[in-house]
Write an enzyme that holds these catalytic residues in place. Structure first.
Site, PDB file in Angstrom:
ATOM      1  N   ASP A 133       0.849  -1.175   0.000  1.00 45.36           N
ATOM      2  CA  ASP A 133       0.000   0.000   0.000  1.00 45.36           C
ATOM      3  C   ASP A 133       0.892   1.235   0.000  1.00 45.36           C
ATOM      4  OD1 ASP A 133      -2.522   1.410   0.359  1.00 45.36           O
ATOM      5  OD2 ASP A 133      -1.780   1.863   2.360  1.00 45.36           O
TER       6      ASP A 133
ATOM      7  N   ASP B  42      -1.605  -0.654   6.389  1.00 45.45           N
ATOM      8  CA  ASP B  42      -1.731  -0.121   7.744  1.00 45.45           C
ATOM      9  C   ASP B  42      -3.134   0.334   8.090  1.00 45.45           C
ATOM     10  OD1 ASP B  42      -1.911   2.098   6.141  1.00 45.45           O
ATOM     11  OD2 ASP B  42      -0.708   3.377   7.442  1.00 45.45           O
TER      12      ASP B  42
ATOM     13  N   ASP C 252      -7.028  -2.043   4.268  1.00 47.46           N
ATOM     14  CA  ASP C 252      -6.079  -3.099   3.894  1.00 47.46           C
ATOM     15  C   ASP C 252      -6.392  -4.445   4.540  1.00 47.46           C
ATOM     16  OD1 ASP C 252      -4.519  -1.250   2.443  1.00 47.46           O
ATOM     17  OD2 ASP C 252      -3.541  -0.611   4.294  1.00 47.46           O
TER      18      ASP C 252
END
Length: 852
Positions: free
Chosen positions: A317, A589, A593
């Site tokens: 990410d 995080d 996700d």
């Protein structure tokens, strides 16, 4: 962003007065509290049953029961002690993996300020119901999915759900139809402005709740090593029990001594059953998790460590993983000067740019919630320190907020030593250009600079200043005579450790792709700065939705950046990579996700900035948010698998002579050479201890520059089994010769048994020494010292001395101490064993080179 349908005006209340308490109570009973349902955890008894029903644990318990039947309580209790240690570790790990929805539930229920019955009340978030009127202000966590009724300069940080680090402008709907721009979603954060909004979805029906439901549908999996070990244990156990029963029958029929036949059969069963394998795995994974914790990597799913060595694709990410998840001033620009905050960090800010930053700070809130204003304030404190351009003594007179008509805001200040008011403005560059009433040529030059910064992934704000001497302020910002000062460009900076970590991943043959909700230009810029982009294609979420699964799998091979991706699309991408045969690790995080983290083979969460949901859904957590720790974890994963194979070679090599010494004396008419107490000594003291030695071995040279191992590569493959078999077969021949010669010389079965056992124990140490590295062994062994091996060697020698010399133990083992001359002959046999082990290792090394 998940959509929620707008509700009509609620019965039982109005936008002004809200719901009545009676209607609110009814809806709370009808819809349930505004929280995610607790994940249905398995009870303690169910977990205990699942753990003890594993074949490897059942075999350990069965072995302990056999010793108990034979009356050897001490041995039985020792063996069962190992059972409970392994069961305890497994039990604790399974309990910890069931907390994802609990963390999400806590996050989804903040306190809320509501209007009920015309009164403003603060209630717990779980008491909110559909139709409630909620008041929002800067710093509030949105308690449910809401439809805006009124909004003033409302900006919302939705990075928790979308991955976008820049706050989103929200506005009340002007017509019946609503879009995401007129809604705010549960779990997001208000960074600016105020609003009045109506609750349209709570609990599991909210955007946050749907993510929780997708988490609940994703189950955990056993790793390949676990599955393979289970299969091996079952097969070997079946074969061993059949052979043991056959040996007992043959012995009983041939000699008529059924009691000793049963003892011989049980001894063979103990020799064949690979009860140390679960202990080996537990030691490797337990110590591996401990070592990773010392590197600030928390292993929540210990067996997932070994999968890291096979990782072929790392999905990262952007926000909070590649970047710091905080805005920072990247560049300052005026028509007379430019300053890059990274390149020119060691250089003082030019005087020509002092005004740009000075008035950008004045145009921001002193107590900022907006991350961009926070970044501007931090830059001002750093770059304007010890200058006259920071004005803590100035008084705020009024401000002109951002609006749809004017994408700029102005703040009016009063200086204690000047009569006129000072006005600072910042906003979209085109809005600032408009406020300054520039000519076409000048505005075109500034616009070109804005475009250049935007292509670099920067968010650009214009800054202007004006002075006003009249007492009454005008009603519009346009009435001030603004002077253009310059541009402030902000970015979510790439973490300093990321480029080197990604380069190491590439060197290790691991492909890195970025999956983010950000704009394509920002995503490409970050990918370039991180060293991630290698002429790969860029795919947007819209393109992804337009593809079927087959087309998507085809595009995955050439695409390195995925942008404008929604949470459910992240999950689809991870699953698509898995369907291609990749072993997928996923870092992240945020709440958005969590489903992808759980669906990946290895989920890796950021610990310091990451949400509880991401941490609970992941297998590994980087406690210090240091992306380079992931490379350390990959190194440990490769080390675990390589060293496990060395340990398996040792286990196989040791079992061959033990099985041979249990069967051949019976077939040759010799007395029993090994008894259960001897096997217990070897398997409960030496074998697990040796696992510690192999686990502590460092990674072989150049392994981190090799490609990831084939995910189909087995722990118990032909090479490992053959290497162990040939080493063990040679040792068996040496042991039979030592037993036979000693028996001929002394005429004592006990002395011959003691000699064979001594050679076997010392040869076990030789096997460990040779197999610590699969490179050719030097005279002193591997260059890197292994303190565990030194301590275990000393411990084993002390125990062996006690067994041979202490009368009580000597009798228990049916030993008679051989003479010094015979013991010296035993040492010669051990040296011959070392030569044989090394010869087998080198032969297999040449064979591997030939295949390469």
């Amino acid at each position: 962003m998940p959509d929620s349908s707008p509700l009509p005006e609620p019965s039982g209340g109005s936008v002004k007065d809200g719901l009545t308490e009676r209607v609110a109570r009814q809806r709370l009973v009808q819809d349930g509290p505004n929280e995610l349902p607790v994940s249905k955890q398995r009870g303690m008894l169910r977990l205990l049953i699942d753990v003890v029903s594993e074949p490897m644990f059942l075999l350990l318990v069965a072995c302990g029961a056999i010793y108990m039947v034979l009356g050897d309580r001490h041995e039985a209790l020792m063996l069962l002690g190992f059972v409970f240690v392994v069961m305890g570790i497994t039990f604790v790990q399974q309990r910890r993996t069931e907390r994802s929805l609990d963390a999400l539930r806590d996050l989804s229920s903040p306190r809320a300020l509501v209007v009920r019955g015309g009164q403003i009340l603060r209630i717990t978030g779980r008491e909110l119901v559909c139709g409630d009127i909620v008041l929002l202000a800067e710093g509030d966590r949105v308690p449910a999915d809401l439809e805006l009724v009124e909004a003033s300069n409302l900006m919302v940080d939705e990075s928790l759900l979308t991955g976008e680090s820049v706050p989103v402008d929200k506005q009340a709907p002007e017509a019946e139809a609503t879009t995401d721009a007129q809604k705010v979603f549960s779990g997001t954060l208000v960074t600016q402005g105020t609003a009045r909004a109506r609750v349209i979805a709570t609990g599991a029906r909210s955007a946050l709740g749907r993510i929780g439901q997708s988490l609940a549908t994703l189950g955990s999996e056993s790793t390949p090593i676990q599955l393979e070990t289970q299969r091996v244990v079952k097969r070997v156990a079946f074969v061993g029990l059949v052979l043991a029963a056959g040996l007992a029958v043959v012995y009983g029929v041939s000699t008529g001594d059924w009691l000793h036949g049963l003892l011989a059969g049980l001894t063979l069963a103990m020799a064949i059953l690979p009860e140390e394998l679960p202990v080996v795995l537990t030691i490797f994974f337990g110590l591996g998790a401990w070592r990773l914790a010392r590197e600030n990597v928390l292993a929540r799913s210990i067996p997932a460590i070994e999968l890291l060595g096979a990782t072929t694709v790392l999905c990262v990410d952007k926000t909070g993983t590649l970047t710091a998840n905080r805005m920072a001033v990247g560049r300052l620009w005026s028509e007379a000067a430019a300053y890059d905050c990274e390149i020119d960090r060691a250089v003082a800010l030019q005087e020509a740019l002092h005004g740009v930053l000075e008035y950008a700070v004045l145009a921001s809130h002193r107590r900022a919630f907006d991350p961009m204003e926070t970044a501007i304030g931090d830059a001002g404190q750093r770059l304007l320190a010890d200058t006259e351009h920071l004005h803590a003594d100035w008084t705020l007179v009024d401000d002109y907020p951002l609006s749809k008509e004017m994408l700029a805001m102005s703040r009016v200040w009063q200086s204690p030593d000047r009569r006129e008011r000072m006005i600072a403005a910042k906003g979209a560059p085109e809005a600032i250009i408009d406020l300054c009433h520039m000519d076409v040529l000048r505005s075109a030059a500034i616009s070109r600079q804005v475009t250049e910064m935007a292509r670099a992934g920067l968010r650009v704000l214009g800054v202007a200043q004006a002075s006003f001497s009249a007492d009454a302020l005008p009603g519009n910002q346009h009435d001030f005579d603004f002077e253009f000062l310059g541009l402030v460009a902000l970015q979510d900076p790439v973490r300093a450790d990321v480029p080197q970590a990604i380069a190491e991943c590439h060197a290790a043959g691991i492909r890195v792709v970025m999956i983010t909700g950000d704009h394509p230009s920002t995503a490409v810029s970050i990918a370039r700065q991180a060293g991630l982009s290698r002429d790969g294609e860029v795919m947007t979420g819209v393109e992804l939705d337009a593809m079927d699964d087959e087309a998507l799998r085809t595009r995955l091979a050439d695409t390195s950046v995925f942008c404008r991706v929604q949470p459910e699309q992240k999950l689809r991408l991870v699953q698509a990579f898995r369907e291609r045969g990749d072993v997928v690790a996923m870092t992240g995080d945020g709440v958005n996700d969590a489903p992808a983290l759980k669906a990946a083979h290895i989920g890796v969460a950021m610990g310091a900035r990451g949400t509880d949901v991401a941490r609970e859904a992941a297998a590994l957590v980087l406690l210090n948010d240091d992306f380079s720790s992931l490379v350390v974890a990959v190194r440990y994963g490769r080390r675990v698998f390589a060293n496990l194979r060395k340990a398996i070679v040792f286990v196989v090599a040791v079992h061959v002579p033990i099985v041979g010494l249990s069967v051949l004396p019976v077939l040759l008419g010799w007395p029993m050479l090994l008894m259960p107490v001897h096997i217990l000594f070897l398997q409960l003291i030496i074998d697990p201890a040796c696992s510690v030695v192999f686990e502590a071995e460092p990674l072989e040279a150049k392994v981190m520059t090799d490609k990831p191992r084939n995910p189909g590569m087995r722990l118990f493959d032909t090479t490992v089994l053959a290497r162990g078999f040939w080493q063990g077969l040679g040792l068996l021949g040496i042991l039979l010769a030592a037993f036979g010669l000693t028996r001929d010389v002394t005429g004592s079965d006990n002395a011959a048994r003691a000699m064979a056992f001594t050679v076997l124990v010392l040869s076990n140490l030789g096997l460990i020494h040779v197999n610590r590295s699969w490179a050719p062994t030097t005279l002193l062994g591997p260059r890197v010292a292994n303190h565990s091996f030194a301590w275990i060697t000393l411990f084993t020698l002390v125990l062996l001395t006690c067994v041979l010399t202490i009368p009580l133990i000597n009798q228990l083992f049916a030993f008679e101490l051989p003479s010094v001359q015979l013991l010296f002959g035993g040492l010669v046999a051990v040296v011959l064993g070392l030569v044989w082990f090394e010869g087998v290792k080198r032969a297999f090394a040449r064979q591997s080179l030939g295949r390469a």
